[in-house]
Enzyme design. Structure first.
Site, PDB file in Angstrom:
ATOM      1  N   LYS A 205       0.849  -1.187   0.000  1.00 42.52           N
ATOM      2  CA  LYS A 205       0.000   0.000   0.000  1.00 42.52           C
ATOM      3  C   LYS A 205       0.885   1.238   0.000  1.00 42.52           C
ATOM      4  O   LYS A 205       1.702   1.424   0.905  1.00 42.52           O
ATOM      5  CB  LYS A 205      -0.921   0.008   1.221  1.00 42.52           C
ATOM      6  CG  LYS A 205      -1.742   1.279   1.303  1.00 42.52           C
ATOM      7  CD  LYS A 205      -2.855   1.190   2.298  1.00 42.52           C
ATOM      8  CE  LYS A 205      -3.579   2.522   2.393  1.00 42.52           C
ATOM      9  NZ  LYS A 205      -4.656   2.492   3.377  1.00 42.52           N
ATOM     10  N   ARG A 215     -10.918   9.869   1.462  1.00 39.45           N
ATOM     11  CA  ARG A 215     -10.851  10.582   2.744  1.00 39.45           C
ATOM     12  C   ARG A 215     -12.016  11.556   2.852  1.00 39.45           C
ATOM     13  O   ARG A 215     -12.499  11.820   3.955  1.00 39.45           O
ATOM     14  CB  ARG A 215      -9.494  11.262   2.910  1.00 39.45           C
ATOM     15  CG  ARG A 215      -8.369  10.220   3.062  1.00 39.45           C
ATOM     16  CD  ARG A 215      -6.969  10.816   3.138  1.00 39.45           C
ATOM     17  NE  ARG A 215      -5.938   9.770   3.012  1.00 39.45           N
ATOM     18  CZ  ARG A 215      -4.658  10.017   2.784  1.00 39.45           C
ATOM     19  NH1 ARG A 215      -4.221  11.262   2.682  1.00 39.45           N
ATOM     20  NH2 ARG A 215      -3.801   9.010   2.668  1.00 39.45           N
ATOM     21  N   LYS A 229       1.036  10.146   5.139  1.00 34.52           N
ATOM     22  CA  LYS A 229       1.155   8.843   5.783  1.00 34.52           C
ATOM     23  C   LYS A 229       2.458   8.139   5.373  1.00 34.52           C
ATOM     24  O   LYS A 229       2.565   6.927   5.439  1.00 34.52           O
ATOM     25  CB  LYS A 229      -0.074   7.994   5.440  1.00 34.52           C
ATOM     26  CG  LYS A 229      -1.400   8.637   5.909  1.00 34.52           C
ATOM     27  CD  LYS A 229      -2.602   7.722   5.752  1.00 34.52           C
ATOM     28  CE  LYS A 229      -3.859   8.365   6.344  1.00 34.52           C
ATOM     29  NZ  LYS A 229      -5.032   7.460   6.282  1.00 34.52           N
ATOM     30  N   GLU A 245       7.577  -6.617   1.326  1.00 34.53           N
ATOM     31  CA  GLU A 245       6.399  -6.478   2.198  1.00 34.53           C
ATOM     32  C   GLU A 245       5.436  -7.651   2.004  1.00 34.53           C
ATOM     33  O   GLU A 245       4.905  -8.202   2.966  1.00 34.53           O
ATOM     34  CB  GLU A 245       5.638  -5.182   1.866  1.00 34.53           C
ATOM     35  CG  GLU A 245       6.208  -3.932   2.511  1.00 34.53           C
ATOM     36  CD  GLU A 245       5.766  -3.768   3.961  1.00 34.53           C
ATOM     37  OE1 GLU A 245       5.011  -4.627   4.470  1.00 34.53           O
ATOM     38  OE2 GLU A 245       6.199  -2.781   4.586  1.00 34.53           O
ATOM     39  N   LYS A 260      -2.094  -1.456  -3.927  1.00 36.96           N
ATOM     40  CA  LYS A 260      -2.971  -0.299  -3.895  1.00 36.96           C
ATOM     41  C   LYS A 260      -2.160   0.978  -3.931  1.00 36.96           C
ATOM     42  O   LYS A 260      -1.198   1.063  -3.161  1.00 36.96           O
ATOM     43  CB  LYS A 260      -3.793  -0.380  -2.602  1.00 36.96           C
ATOM     44  CG  LYS A 260      -4.663   0.798  -2.309  1.00 36.96           C
ATOM     45  CD  LYS A 260      -5.281   0.624  -0.965  1.00 36.96           C
ATOM     46  CE  LYS A 260      -6.079   1.856  -0.656  1.00 36.96           C
ATOM     47  NZ  LYS A 260      -6.447   1.933   0.717  1.00 36.96           N
ATOM     48  N   SER A 286     -10.215   5.426  -4.944  1.00 33.46           N
ATOM     49  CA  SER A 286     -11.171   6.527  -5.119  1.00 33.46           C
ATOM     50  C   SER A 286     -10.704   7.559  -6.146  1.00 33.46           C
ATOM     51  O   SER A 286     -11.513   8.044  -6.949  1.00 33.46           O
ATOM     52  CB  SER A 286     -11.404   7.199  -3.767  1.00 33.46           C
ATOM     53  OG  SER A 286     -10.179   7.670  -3.221  1.00 33.46           O
ATOM     54  N   TYR A 325     -14.997   0.736  -7.267  1.00 39.79           N
ATOM     55  CA  TYR A 325     -16.290   1.400  -7.063  1.00 39.79           C
ATOM     56  C   TYR A 325     -17.194   1.211  -8.276  1.00 39.79           C
ATOM     57  O   TYR A 325     -18.367   1.529  -8.223  1.00 39.79           O
ATOM     58  CB  TYR A 325     -16.072   2.894  -6.755  1.00 39.79           C
ATOM     59  CG  TYR A 325     -15.226   3.079  -5.511  1.00 39.79           C
ATOM     60  CD1 TYR A 325     -15.792   2.968  -4.246  1.00 39.79           C
ATOM     61  CD2 TYR A 325     -13.850   3.295  -5.603  1.00 39.79           C
ATOM     62  CE1 TYR A 325     -15.014   3.085  -3.095  1.00 39.79           C
ATOM     63  CE2 TYR A 325     -13.061   3.408  -4.461  1.00 39.79           C
ATOM     64  CZ  TYR A 325     -13.647   3.303  -3.219  1.00 39.79           C
ATOM     65  OH  TYR A 325     -12.876   3.392  -2.082  1.00 39.79           O
TER      66      TYR A 325
HETATM   67  C1  PBG Z   1      -7.138   3.814   5.219  1.00 34.21           C
HETATM   68  C2  PBG Z   1      -7.619   3.485   3.855  1.00 34.21           C
HETATM   69  C3  PBG Z   1      -7.513   4.339   2.760  1.00 34.21           C
HETATM   70  C4  PBG Z   1      -8.117   3.701   1.684  1.00 34.21           C
HETATM   71  C5  PBG Z   1      -8.582   2.465   2.128  1.00 34.21           C
HETATM   72  N1  PBG Z   1      -8.250   2.335   3.481  1.00 34.21           N
HETATM   73  C6  PBG Z   1      -6.972   5.710   2.666  1.00 34.21           C
HETATM   74  C7  PBG Z   1      -5.713   6.063   3.314  1.00 34.21           C
HETATM   75  O1  PBG Z   1      -4.808   5.234   3.453  1.00 34.21           O
HETATM   76  O2  PBG Z   1      -5.609   7.217   3.700  1.00 34.21           O
HETATM   77  C8  PBG Z   1      -8.227   4.307   0.323  1.00 34.21           C
HETATM   78  C9  PBG Z   1      -9.198   3.723  -0.618  1.00 34.21           C
HETATM   79  C10 PBG Z   1      -9.515   4.605  -1.769  1.00 34.21           C
HETATM   80  O3  PBG Z   1      -8.899   5.665  -1.998  1.00 34.21           O
HETATM   81  O4  PBG Z   1     -10.442   4.232  -2.508  1.00 34.21           O
HETATM   82  N2  PBG Z   1      -6.960   2.785   6.086  1.00 34.21           N
END
Ligand code: PBG
Length: 336
Positions: A205, A215, A229, A245, A260, A286, A325
């Protein structure tokens, strides 16, 4: 194919020969997208009989638990195998210690029970991470210097994962990127008798700017403290690190791994699948959804064709399935 290969071979070899007719295009097709590949992320809110639109994700609606249960039945009828659940938590339930994350009667836990009641055959994947529950919107607990502490966070994640399993979640999906959390969660699940609760690890990730609309959907964008992050999510420049990882999470007990975001990281999907040969998923996040929708709304891209092409790309890269989505819409398109 390099043009060298064909120099001199033409006209003996005409690649267009196999493309000339529909029957042979179908026979030559190397990859196929089916409804079995699709996982739909869902946002759940408190209340009854209410939906809320997400401004930066046109067509996506947050649902109350009762409407979520109705949706589950529709998804089963469409043939979608599983959903990924994300709770939108009221400010009153956010705290520095994120204790609402493992409340047996919390929103996510109630939503899982409702989904499993309404549609037992639909796989339910829960998000294991603290960002909906921390007052600062980071995925873990923060120390006085603003650093996300690893081992104390893992202890809370374990409680959260156990509460999801107890509520009936089929798959827990840690998306927090703390070190060692897969092993800790696996050990706890075994100890508590949840031997068949699967773990889908968000192993690769990235610290991505493509999560912005998510968010918004969760309402964590406004209060996100700390610049980003990057102290726990991966550097977008790396892919050896992704393999490391993933290998580590598999060793710790992950059943499946995830990459991701999706489309900008299909090279990572390919490497992971080729080198590790385990069930591999990718998340069309997203921001990918939002940019597609923006182009569709402007008439710049053909909606139906591009949705299916974008998802087929994940299959070609080596994904066994895609969190998207567009899952519901794609399933309807695939029915035709
Ligand atoms: C956070 C989390 C995120 C997403 C899924 N779980 C966002 C982040 O790490 O800030 C993002 C999914 C998306 O953007 O569709 N645990």
């Amino acid at each position: 194919m390099s043009s060298n290969l064909f120099r001199g071979a033409y006209p003996n070899t005409r690649p267009r020969r196999l493309r000339a007719h529909d029957f042979s295009r179908r026979l030559m097709r190397e990859n196929q997208l089916t409804t079995d590949d699709l996982i739909l992320p869902l946002f759940v809110i408190e209340g009854r009989g209410e939906t809320q639109k997400v401004a930066s994700m046109p067509g996506v609606e947050r649902l109350t638990v009762d409407l979520l249960a109705q949706k589950a039945v529709e998804l089963v009828n469409l043939g979608i195998p599983a959903v990924a659940l994300f709770p939108v938590v009221d400010a009153a339930h956010k705290s520095d210690d994120a204790r609402a994350a493992f409340d047996a009667d919390g929103l996510a836990q109630r939503a899982v029970r409702a989904l499993k009641d309404a549609a037992p055959e639909l796989g339910v994947i829960t998000d294991v991470a603290l960002d909906p529950f921390t007052s600062h919107g980071q995925d873990g607990l923060m120390d006085e210097r603003g650093y996300i502490v690893n081992d104390d966070t893992v202890e809370v994640l374990v409680q959260q994962a156990l509460s999801h399993a107890a509520a009936g979640a089929d798959v827990v999906a840690p998306s927090d990127m703390m070190d060692g959390r897969i092993g800790a969660i696996r050990t706890a699940l075994e100890r508590e008798g949840h031997v068949n609760t699967q773990i889908m690890s968000y192993a690769a990730k990235y610290a991505s700017a493509y999560y912005g609309p998510f968010r918004d959907a969760l309402g964590t964008a406004g209060n996100l403290k700390g610049a980003n992050k990057a102290s726990y999510q991966m550097d977008p420049a790396n892919s050896d690190e992704a393999l490391h990882e993933c290998a580590q999470d598999l060793q710790e007990g992950a059943d499946m791994i995830m990459v991701k975001p999706g489309m900008p990281y299909l090279d990572v999907v390919r490497r992971v699948k080729e080198e590790l040969r385990v069930p591999t998923f990718a998340y069309q996040v997203s921001g990918e959804y939002a940019m597609h929708c923006a182009a569709f709304e402007n008439g710049w891209l053909n909606r139906e064709a591009v949705i299916l092409e974008s998802l087929l790309g994940f299959k070609r890269a080596g994904s066994d399935g895609v969190l998207t989505y567009f899952a519901e819409e794609a399933a309807r398109l695939l029915q035709r």
